[in-house]
Design a protein around this motif. Structure first.
Motif, short mmCIF file in Angstrom:
data_model
loop_
_atom_site.label_atom_id
_atom_site.label_comp_id
_atom_site.label_asym_id
_atom_site.label_seq_id
_atom_site.Cartn_x
_atom_site.Cartn_y
_atom_site.Cartn_z
N PHE A 153 0.83 -1.20 0.00
CA PHE A 153 0.00 0.00 0.00
C PHE A 153 0.87 1.25 0.00
CE2 PHE A 153 -2.00 3.39 2.49
CZ PHE A 153 -3.11 3.62 1.70
N PHE A 154 1.91 1.25 0.82
CA PHE A 154 2.79 2.41 0.94
C PHE A 154 3.51 2.71 -0.38
CE2 PHE A 154 7.06 4.10 1.94
CZ PHE A 154 6.68 5.30 2.52
N PHE A 155 4.08 1.68 -1.01
CA PHE A 155 4.83 1.90 -2.24
C PHE A 155 3.93 2.14 -3.45
CE2 PHE A 155 8.40 -0.23 0.03
CZ PHE A 155 9.27 0.84 -0.04
N SER A 156 2.68 1.70 -3.43
CA SER A 156 1.80 1.92 -4.57
C SER A 156 1.34 3.38 -4.65
CB SER A 156 0.58 1.00 -4.49
OG SER A 156 -0.23 1.37 -3.40
N ARG A 157 1.44 4.13 -3.56
CA ARG A 157 1.00 5.52 -3.54
C ARG A 157 2.08 6.48 -4.02
NH1 ARG A 157 -4.10 6.57 -2.15
NH2 ARG A 157 -5.00 5.01 -0.83
N GLY A 158 3.31 6.07 -3.93
CA GLY A 158 4.41 6.99 -4.23
C GLY A 158 5.00 6.78 -5.61
N ARG A 159 6.17 7.34 -5.79
CA ARG A 159 6.83 7.26 -7.09
C ARG A 159 7.42 5.89 -7.36
NH1 ARG A 159 12.66 9.37 -6.05
NH2 ARG A 159 12.68 9.21 -3.82
N PHE A 160 7.39 4.98 -6.36
CA PHE A 160 7.97 3.65 -6.54
C PHE A 160 7.00 2.66 -7.17
CE2 PHE A 160 9.98 5.43 -2.69
CZ PHE A 160 11.28 5.51 -3.17
N SER A 161 5.78 3.05 -7.42
CA SER A 161 4.75 2.11 -7.86
C SER A 161 5.08 1.46 -9.20
CB SER A 161 3.39 2.80 -7.93
OG SER A 161 3.44 3.84 -8.87
N SER A 162 5.72 2.15 -10.11
CA SER A 162 6.00 1.54 -11.40
C SER A 162 7.20 0.59 -11.34
CB SER A 162 6.26 2.62 -12.45
OG SER A 162 7.37 3.39 -12.07
N SER A 163 8.15 0.83 -10.44
CA SER A 163 9.34 -0.01 -10.40
C SER A 163 9.23 -1.17 -9.41
CB SER A 163 10.56 0.84 -10.05
OG SER A 163 10.40 1.38 -8.75
N LEU A 164 8.41 -1.04 -8.40
CA LEU A 164 8.29 -2.10 -7.41
C LEU A 164 6.91 -2.74 -7.52
CD1 LEU A 164 9.59 -3.52 -4.99
CD2 LEU A 164 8.45 -1.86 -3.53
N ARG A 165 6.90 -4.03 -7.83
CA ARG A 165 5.63 -4.75 -7.94
C ARG A 165 5.43 -5.62 -6.71
NH1 ARG A 165 4.00 -6.58 -13.33
NH2 ARG A 165 2.24 -7.17 -12.05
N ARG A 166 4.27 -6.11 -6.56
CA ARG A 166 3.87 -6.90 -5.41
C ARG A 166 4.64 -8.23 -5.33
NH1 ARG A 166 -1.43 -9.67 -5.75
NH2 ARG A 166 -1.09 -11.19 -4.17
N THR A 167 5.00 -8.63 -4.11
CA THR A 167 5.61 -9.93 -3.85
C THR A 167 4.58 -10.79 -3.13
OG1 THR A 167 7.81 -8.98 -3.67
CG2 THR A 167 7.47 -11.13 -2.65
N LEU A 168 4.32 -11.97 -3.67
CA LEU A 168 3.36 -12.89 -3.08
C LEU A 168 4.13 -13.91 -2.24
CD1 LEU A 168 0.39 -13.87 -2.95
CD2 LEU A 168 0.94 -15.34 -4.89
N ILE A 169 3.76 -14.02 -0.97
CA ILE A 169 4.40 -14.96 -0.07
C ILE A 169 3.42 -16.10 0.19
CG2 ILE A 169 5.44 -15.29 2.20
CD1 ILE A 169 6.05 -12.28 2.21
N LEU A 170 3.85 -17.33 -0.13
CA LEU A 170 3.01 -18.49 0.08
C LEU A 170 3.11 -18.98 1.52
CD1 LEU A 170 3.58 -20.67 -3.11
CD2 LEU A 170 1.81 -18.98 -2.67
N SER A 171 2.01 -19.47 2.02
CA SER A 171 1.97 -20.08 3.35
C SER A 171 2.55 -21.48 3.25
CB SER A 171 0.52 -20.14 3.82
OG SER A 171 0.39 -20.94 4.96
N SER A 172 2.99 -22.03 4.36
CA SER A 172 3.49 -23.40 4.36
C SER A 172 2.34 -24.40 4.35
CB SER A 172 4.39 -23.65 5.58
OG SER A 172 3.66 -23.39 6.75
N GLY A 173 1.12 -23.90 4.53
CA GLY A 173 -0.05 -24.76 4.48
C GLY A 173 -0.64 -24.83 3.08
N PHE A 174 -1.31 -25.92 2.78
CA PHE A 174 -1.97 -26.09 1.49
C PHE A 174 -3.11 -27.09 1.67
CE2 PHE A 174 1.43 -29.18 1.79
CZ PHE A 174 0.86 -30.36 1.34
N ARG A 175 -3.97 -27.14 0.67
CA ARG A 175 -5.10 -28.09 0.68
C ARG A 175 -4.97 -28.98 -0.54
NH1 ARG A 175 -8.96 -24.71 1.65
NH2 ARG A 175 -9.49 -24.24 -0.49
N LEU A 176 -5.18 -30.26 -0.36
CA LEU A 176 -5.11 -31.23 -1.44
C LEU A 176 -6.39 -32.06 -1.41
CD1 LEU A 176 -3.03 -31.97 -3.58
CD2 LEU A 176 -2.04 -33.59 -2.01
N VAL A 177 -7.16 -32.00 -2.50
CA VAL A 177 -8.44 -32.70 -2.57
C VAL A 177 -8.34 -33.76 -3.65
CG1 VAL A 177 -10.92 -32.47 -2.99
CG2 VAL A 177 -9.67 -30.61 -1.88
#
Length: 193
Positions: A153-177
């Motif tokens: 949220f902080f970086f998307s408001r400022g001048r860094f929004s075009s150079s810094l994209r979102r990092t997705l962090i996966l949980s160690s949990g998962f579901r398997l059906v």
């Protein structure tokens, strides 16, 4: 005759039963374990094959995440906990082991759950020459870290929004059906890890 864990030479009934079935006293070993003579040693070729299959499955999952990060997930990086894909691959192999065609009869649907929204990432057919006998649906989960959403949220408001994209962090949990496709009972197994 029922196999038991040990045979005691003090029990004359068990010895006479063995003699009736063609065993001779010279061939009897005191306190032997029946399963030591019946269960074969593990086949090293099967162990190596399973490890190779597991590593191949790990690579498929990692490639799926890599391809999906910019197209379907809208992020520049996906951080995966150590050994997560290895654990998932082992669970997939375990669930496939009870199937008639094993992993070859599997179709794996890979999804990502972010908040309450589940996004389809990929459909992996393990062997296209085999008619699928079961489906596995894998659901990766996003790690719930408040600092990452605050940072985005902080970086998307400022001048860094075009150079810094979102990092997705996966949980160690998962579901398997697991869903059997050709079962009279229509068995579904859900594992939350």
């Amino acid at each position: 005759m029922v196999a038991t864990g040990s045979l005691s030479s003090k029990n004359p009934g068990s010895i006479s039963e063995l003699l009736d079935h063609g065993f001779y006293p010279g061939s009897l070993i005191n306190d032997f374990d029946y399963w030591d003579y019946v269960v074969p040693e593990p086949n090293l070729n099967e162990v190596i094959f399973e490890e190779t299959t597991c590593q191949s499955l790990v690579k498929m999952l990692e490639n799926c995440l890599s391809k999906s990060k910019q197209t379907k997930l809208g992020c520049s990086k996906v951080l995966v906990p150590e050994k997560l894909t290895q654990r998932i691959a082992q669970d997939v192999l375990r669930l496939a082991s009870t199937e008639p065609c094993g992993l070859r009869g599997c179709v794996l649907h890979v999804n990502m759950e972010v908040g309450n929204v589940c996004t389809k990432l990929d459909r992996i057919v393990c062997d296209s020459t085999v008619v699928p006998t079961f489906e596995l649906t894998l659901v990766f989960k996003q790690e719930n870290c408040s600092w990452t959403s605050f940072r985005d949220f902080f970086f998307s408001r400022g001048r860094f929004s075009s150079s810094l994209r979102r990092t997705l962090i996966l949980s160690s949990g998962f579901r398997l059906v697991k869903k059997k496709l050709y079962s009279l009972i229509g068995t579904t197994v859900i594992e939350e890890c």
